[in-house]
Design a protein around this motif. Structure first.
Motif, PDB file in Angstrom:
ATOM      1  N   PRO A  82     -11.224  -0.164 -18.354  1.00  0.00           N
ATOM      2  CA  PRO A  82     -10.530  -1.282 -19.020  1.00  0.00           C
ATOM      3  C   PRO A  82      -9.029  -1.329 -18.739  1.00  0.00           C
ATOM      4  N   VAL A  83      -8.372  -0.158 -18.738  1.00  0.00           N
ATOM      5  CA  VAL A  83      -6.911  -0.164 -18.526  1.00  0.00           C
ATOM      6  C   VAL A  83      -6.594  -0.565 -17.088  1.00  0.00           C
ATOM      7  N   ARG A  84      -7.358   0.011 -16.145  1.00  0.00           N
ATOM      8  CA  ARG A  84      -7.126  -0.322 -14.730  1.00  0.00           C
ATOM      9  C   ARG A  84      -7.417  -1.794 -14.455  1.00  0.00           C
ATOM     10  N   TYR A  85      -8.457  -2.303 -15.124  1.00  0.00           N
ATOM     11  CA  TYR A  85      -8.781  -3.725 -14.952  1.00  0.00           C
ATOM     12  C   TYR A  85      -7.587  -4.570 -15.398  1.00  0.00           C
ATOM     13  N   GLU A  86      -7.046  -4.255 -16.586  1.00  0.00           N
ATOM     14  CA  GLU A  86      -5.963  -5.061 -17.141  1.00  0.00           C
ATOM     15  C   GLU A  86      -4.695  -4.945 -16.274  1.00  0.00           C
ATOM     16  N   GLN A  87      -4.414  -3.725 -15.813  1.00  0.00           N
ATOM     17  CA  GLN A  87      -3.208  -3.546 -14.975  1.00  0.00           C
ATOM     18  C   GLN A  87      -3.346  -4.320 -13.667  1.00  0.00           C
ATOM     19  N   ALA A  88      -4.531  -4.242 -13.073  1.00  0.00           N
ATOM     20  CA  ALA A  88      -4.741  -4.944 -11.797  1.00  0.00           C
ATOM     21  C   ALA A  88      -4.686  -6.459 -12.026  1.00  0.00           C
ATOM     22  N   ARG A  89      -5.283  -6.918 -13.137  1.00  0.00           N
ATOM     23  CA  ARG A  89      -5.285  -8.359 -13.412  1.00  0.00           C
ATOM     24  C   ARG A  89      -3.845  -8.885 -13.529  1.00  0.00           C
ATOM     25  N   THR A 101       0.822  -1.203   0.000  1.00  0.00           N
ATOM     26  CA  THR A 101       0.000   0.000   0.000  1.00  0.00           C
ATOM     27  C   THR A 101       0.860   1.259   0.000  1.00  0.00           C
ATOM     28  N   LEU A 102       2.000   1.204   0.686  1.00  0.00           N
ATOM     29  CA  LEU A 102       2.876   2.377   0.741  1.00  0.00           C
ATOM     30  C   LEU A 102       3.719   2.553  -0.516  1.00  0.00           C
ATOM     31  N   SER A 103       3.877   1.472  -1.283  1.00  0.00           N
ATOM     32  CA  SER A 103       4.808   1.557  -2.415  1.00  0.00           C
ATOM     33  C   SER A 103       4.130   1.452  -3.775  1.00  0.00           C
ATOM     34  N   LEU A 104       2.855   1.064  -3.805  1.00  0.00           N
ATOM     35  CA  LEU A 104       2.257   0.693  -5.094  1.00  0.00           C
ATOM     36  C   LEU A 104       2.120   1.878  -6.044  1.00  0.00           C
ATOM     37  N   PRO A 105       2.097   1.549  -7.359  1.00  0.00           N
ATOM     38  CA  PRO A 105       1.874   2.613  -8.345  1.00  0.00           C
ATOM     39  C   PRO A 105       0.419   3.084  -8.238  1.00  0.00           C
ATOM     40  N   HIS A 106       0.206   4.357  -7.900  1.00  0.00           N
ATOM     41  CA  HIS A 106      -1.156   4.886  -7.740  1.00  0.00           C
ATOM     42  C   HIS A 106      -1.823   5.088  -9.087  1.00  0.00           C
ATOM     43  N   ARG A 107      -2.889   4.349  -9.330  1.00  0.00           N
ATOM     44  CA  ARG A 107      -3.668   4.585 -10.543  1.00  0.00           C
ATOM     45  C   ARG A 107      -4.951   5.326 -10.166  1.00  0.00           C
ATOM     46  N   HIS A 114     -12.682 -17.802   5.992  1.00  0.00           N
ATOM     47  CA  HIS A 114     -13.826 -18.384   5.277  1.00  0.00           C
ATOM     48  C   HIS A 114     -14.702 -17.318   4.628  1.00  0.00           C
ATOM     49  N   THR A 115     -14.287 -16.076   4.752  1.00  0.00           N
ATOM     50  CA  THR A 115     -15.132 -14.987   4.244  1.00  0.00           C
ATOM     51  C   THR A 115     -15.030 -14.871   2.727  1.00  0.00           C
ATOM     52  N   ARG A 116     -16.192 -14.682   2.116  1.00  0.00           N
ATOM     53  CA  ARG A 116     -16.224 -14.477   0.666  1.00  0.00           C
ATOM     54  C   ARG A 116     -16.552 -12.999   0.432  1.00  0.00           C
ATOM     55  N   VAL A 117     -15.588 -12.318  -0.198  1.00  0.00           N
ATOM     56  CA  VAL A 117     -15.646 -10.858  -0.269  1.00  0.00           C
ATOM     57  C   VAL A 117     -15.933 -10.379  -1.693  1.00  0.00           C
ATOM     58  N   ILE A 118     -16.784  -9.333  -1.780  1.00  0.00           N
ATOM     59  CA  ILE A 118     -16.961  -8.618  -3.056  1.00  0.00           C
ATOM     60  C   ILE A 118     -16.355  -7.239  -2.864  1.00  0.00           C
ATOM     61  N   GLU A 119     -15.547  -6.808  -3.833  1.00  0.00           N
ATOM     62  CA  GLU A 119     -14.954  -5.469  -3.777  1.00  0.00           C
ATOM     63  C   GLU A 119     -15.196  -4.760  -5.113  1.00  0.00           C
ATOM     64  N   ALA A 120     -15.698  -3.527  -5.051  1.00  0.00           N
ATOM     65  CA  ALA A 120     -15.854  -2.733  -6.290  1.00  0.00           C
ATOM     66  C   ALA A 120     -15.643  -1.275  -5.925  1.00  0.00           C
ATOM     67  N   GLY A 121     -14.799  -0.501  -6.714  1.00  0.00           N
ATOM     68  CA  GLY A 121     -13.930  -0.966  -7.766  1.00  0.00           C
ATOM     69  C   GLY A 121     -12.558  -1.346  -7.217  1.00  0.00           C
ATOM     70  N   THR A 122     -11.882  -2.045  -8.064  1.00  0.00           N
ATOM     71  CA  THR A 122     -10.546  -2.537  -7.726  1.00  0.00           C
ATOM     72  C   THR A 122      -9.542  -1.386  -7.588  1.00  0.00           C
ATOM     73  N   GLY A 123      -9.666  -0.401  -8.488  1.00  0.00           N
ATOM     74  CA  GLY A 123      -8.763   0.768  -8.462  1.00  0.00           C
ATOM     75  C   GLY A 123      -7.314   0.348  -8.603  1.00  0.00           C
ATOM     76  N   SER A 124      -6.477   0.750  -7.638  1.00  0.00           N
ATOM     77  CA  SER A 124      -5.045   0.416  -7.680  1.00  0.00           C
ATOM     78  C   SER A 124      -4.748  -0.907  -6.999  1.00  0.00           C
ATOM     79  N   GLY A 125      -5.782  -1.554  -6.481  1.00  0.00           N
ATOM     80  CA  GLY A 125      -5.588  -2.885  -5.882  1.00  0.00           C
ATOM     81  C   GLY A 125      -4.973  -2.842  -4.495  1.00  0.00           C
ATOM     82  N   SER A 126      -5.010  -1.680  -3.853  1.00  0.00           N
ATOM     83  CA  SER A 126      -4.420  -1.588  -2.516  1.00  0.00           C
ATOM     84  C   SER A 126      -5.194  -2.460  -1.531  1.00  0.00           C
TER      85      SER A 126
END
Ligand code: SAM
Length: 384
Positions: A143-150, A85-91, A112-124
């Motif tokens: 689309p670009v953020r999705y691909e970068q996070a993937r 979180t402190l070092s990631l590329p901020h998108r 055991h928790t099943r989590v939904i997160e929206a939006g992914t953003g920078s993936g922090s």
């Protein structure tokens, strides 16, 4: 290259590892260790081969340029969600650890928790969820953020473990993941055409969470209580979110904000009455000296003006450096100096650093019916 470095501890730095290099507070860089590469900083160059084989956390030192005999150093750390979180590329704007840790704790996130997160953003936050949760379903419509996070999740070994990322506008199209969607989810031949998300924790970091809330009923658990947290930077958004939550049957709604401050343990000098007297005398002496000096300067200026051809004025010698004064200016005393008496105190940062958004929590129990036979059995047991 996929690695499981976010979920498994490693002792030694190895070729191909993703490592976080701590240069200074607030300056942490991610590198993939490659024996042929060098990590360049303004303090000097650190060959990766000097890091390989050393334990994580090691200090790597090099002689600074210019032959001064001094050393520069960095520390090589194993990635954790907090350091990432402190070092990631901020998108995008990101969720920081004071918020993410509170949200996970409050909503009871566990293996055991099943989590939904929206939006992914920078993936922090995704990295923090991935370490703790059973499975994370993350959604991103850009689309670009999705691909970068993937790609990043793949490189960090998260997709192979417990993360699914899907390209989706959740406000328009909800959260159900089906065969043919743009997603990291793989569908087995002849298997189910959609994923049963069965989520018990939902985190919405979207500009309009109220448009996503009505879609949640299709994907949250029907048998247990589901919890949601909406992360909104302004109070008007909180208002609209609460309205949508109430309208859609969510209850126990509460809004909180995290105001994080660092507590620091320090030593403070114990001062005596004599110290206070000394300080007063010192202030008085400085004041008198200052007034005298000012008078002399004004007089000198007046004389200079009268005699423009006068020789350049000789600078007055600086006043002698004052003796140690435990209350104020003077010789610097190092904290903990054994020549003085110290007590342990706690200092709190004046500034609040962590408030980025309001957190709105709510819960929903879809199936409110109860198993009458089990209840009767329980009551019978109590009576027996
Ligand atoms: N929580 C993330 C983190 O910690 O890195 C940051 C999330 S960022 C503030 C919000 C993200 O939501 C953006 O990347 C944006 O593209 C995405 N987004 C906005 N509206 C969306 C929608 N309707 N469906 C899916 N993603 C959406």
């Amino acid at each position: 290259m996929a690695s499981a470095q976010f979920s498994q501890y490693k002792d030694l730095i190895a070729e191909g590892d993703l490592a976080l290099i701590w240069i200074s507070r607030g300056n942490i860089k991610a590198v993939t260790i490659d024996a042929k590469e060098t990590f360049n900083t303004r303090y000097g160059s650190f060959p990766h081969k000097d890091m390989i084989g050393k334990p994580y956390g090691s200090q790597i030192a090099i002689r600074t340029r210019g032959g001064t005999g001094r050393f520069s150093f960095v520390h090589v750390l194993q990635p954790t969600p907090e350091l990432w979180t402190l070092s990631l590329p901020h998108r995008t704007q990101i969720v920081y650890t004071p918020d993410s840790s509170y949200i996970m704790q409050r909503l009871g996130c566990g293996p055991h928790t099943r989590v939904i997160e929206a939006g992914t953003g920078s993936g922090s936050f995704s990295h923090a969820f991935a370490r703790t949760a059973g499975h994370l379903y993350s959604f991103e419509f850009h689309p670009v953020r999705y691909e970068q996070a993937r790609l990043e999740f793949e490189e960090h070994g998260l997709l192979a473990e417990n993360v699914t990322i899907t390209h989706r506008d959740v406000c328009e199209d909800g959260f159900t993941i089906k065969k043919g969607d743009t997603t990291s989810q793989e569908f087995a031949e002849g298997g189910a055409d959609s994923v049963d998300l069965n989520a018990d924790l939902v985190f919405l970091d979207l500009p309009a969470p109220w448009d996503a809330i009505p879609h949640l009923d299709d994907v949250i658990t029907k048998t247990d209580r589901a919890g949601v947290c909406c992360f909104s930077p302004c109070i008007e958004q909180v208002d609209k979110t609460i309205e949508a939550l109430e309208k859609n049957g969510w209850s126990s709604i509460e809004m909180v904000e995290i105001q994080g401050r660092q507590y620091e343990s320090r030593r403070q000098m114990v001062r005596s009455v004599e110290d206070a007297m000394q300080r007063c005398r010192d202030i008085k002496r400085r004041k008198v000296e200052g007034i005298e000096k000012k008078k002399r300067l004004i007089e000198q200026d007046r004389l200079d003006k009268e005699n423009k051809d006068a020789a350049p004025r000789k600078r007055e010698p600086l006043t002698e450096k004052s003796q140690f004064n435990p209350f104020g200016k003077g010789t610097r005393v190092k904290e903990g100096d054994p020549n003085f008496q110290w007590k342990q105190v706690t200092k709190i940062e004046a500034e609040i650093k962590s408030h980025t958004s309001y957190l709105t929590f709510a819960y929903k129990l879809v199936d409110k019916s109860r198993d009458e036979a089990a209840v009767q059995q329980y009551l019978d047991n109590l009576a027996a």
